[in-house]
Motif scaffolding. Structure first.
Motif, PDB file in Angstrom:
ATOM      1  N   UNK A  64     109.635  37.315 -36.903  1.00 61.79           N
ATOM      2  CA  UNK A  64     109.839  37.959 -35.597  1.00 61.79           C
ATOM      3  C   UNK A  64     108.835  37.479 -34.560  1.00 61.79           C
ATOM      4  N   UNK A  65     107.570  37.331 -34.960  1.00 59.77           N
ATOM      5  CA  UNK A  65     106.520  36.969 -34.014  1.00 59.77           C
ATOM      6  C   UNK A  65     106.169  35.478 -34.027  1.00 59.77           C
ATOM      7  N   UNK A  66     106.886  34.698 -34.811  1.00 51.91           N
ATOM      8  CA  UNK A  66     106.646  33.258 -34.840  1.00 51.91           C
ATOM      9  C   UNK A  66     105.261  32.897 -35.344  1.00 51.91           C
ATOM     10  N   UNK A  67     104.774  33.642 -36.321  1.00 49.85           N
ATOM     11  CA  UNK A  67     103.434  33.387 -36.866  1.00 49.85           C
ATOM     12  C   UNK A  67     103.488  32.130 -37.728  1.00 49.85           C
ATOM     13  N   UNK A  68     102.548  31.261 -37.473  1.00 49.01           N
ATOM     14  CA  UNK A  68     102.508  29.981 -38.184  1.00 49.01           C
ATOM     15  C   UNK A  68     102.046  30.169 -39.628  1.00 49.01           C
ATOM     16  N   UNK A  69     102.768  29.534 -40.544  1.00 52.75           N
ATOM     17  CA  UNK A  69     102.436  29.562 -41.972  1.00 52.75           C
ATOM     18  C   UNK A  69     101.815  28.213 -42.322  1.00 52.75           C
ATOM     19  N   UNK A  83      94.814  33.912 -44.985  1.00 53.39           N
ATOM     20  CA  UNK A  83      94.938  34.683 -46.222  1.00 53.39           C
ATOM     21  C   UNK A  83      96.373  34.594 -46.728  1.00 53.39           C
ATOM     22  N   UNK A  84      96.546  34.849 -48.007  1.00 48.83           N
ATOM     23  CA  UNK A  84      97.882  34.852 -48.592  1.00 48.83           C
ATOM     24  C   UNK A  84      98.589  36.161 -48.264  1.00 48.83           C
ATOM     25  N   UNK A  85      99.895  36.179 -48.450  1.00 47.93           N
ATOM     26  CA  UNK A  85     100.658  37.398 -48.182  1.00 47.93           C
ATOM     27  C   UNK A  85     100.238  38.523 -49.118  1.00 47.93           C
ATOM     28  N   UNK A  86      99.966  38.202 -50.359  1.00 50.12           N
ATOM     29  CA  UNK A  86      99.518  39.223 -51.314  1.00 50.12           C
ATOM     30  C   UNK A  86      98.167  39.813 -50.894  1.00 50.12           C
ATOM     31  N   UNK A  95      98.979  25.255 -53.400  1.00 50.90           N
ATOM     32  CA  UNK A  95     100.261  25.770 -53.873  1.00 50.90           C
ATOM     33  C   UNK A  95     100.672  27.081 -53.201  1.00 50.90           C
ATOM     34  N   UNK A  96      99.896  27.560 -52.234  1.00 53.37           N
ATOM     35  CA  UNK A  96     100.192  28.857 -51.611  1.00 53.37           C
ATOM     36  C   UNK A  96     100.326  28.735 -50.098  1.00 53.37           C
ATOM     37  N   UNK A  97     101.108  29.642 -49.550  1.00 56.77           N
ATOM     38  CA  UNK A  97     101.233  29.753 -48.104  1.00 56.77           C
ATOM     39  C   UNK A  97     100.215  30.773 -47.612  1.00 56.77           C
ATOM     40  N   UNK A  98      99.603  30.460 -46.475  1.00 55.06           N
ATOM     41  CA  UNK A  98      98.630  31.365 -45.873  1.00 55.06           C
ATOM     42  C   UNK A  98      98.960  31.528 -44.400  1.00 55.06           C
TER      43      UNK A  98
END
Length: 75
Positions: A41-46, A14-17, A51-54
């Motif tokens: 902080x937790x090294x969560x993979x993006x 999911x997107x940050x929004x 066109x969006x980061x999830x």
């Protein structure tokens, strides 16, 4: 030989929004900047999709849980 990380399920990304909206009704809502801090902080993979980061919503929920525990332990 290093074990590769399992690929995040596409349905879990999911997107940050979207995360901000999904966490609003919880006892511990978070802003987009807070979520970005958790990702770091937790090294969560993006994952870049178009066109969006999830990110994995499951990973964010685990970070939220850890942060809530940390805050409750401090009080």
């Amino acid at each position: 030989m290093a074990t590769p990380l399992p690929a995040a399920d596409a349905a879990d990304l999911v997107t940050l929004k979207e995360i901000v909206q999904l966490l609003k009704p919880t006892p511990h809502p978070a802003s987009e900047s807070t979520i970005r801090r958790w990702i770091k902080r937790y090294g969560i993979r993006v994952v870049r999709r178009g066109m969006v980061n999830k990110v994995s919503f499951t990973d964010i929920l685990e970070a939220q849980r850890d942060e809530a525990e940390r805050l409750h332990a401090a009080s």
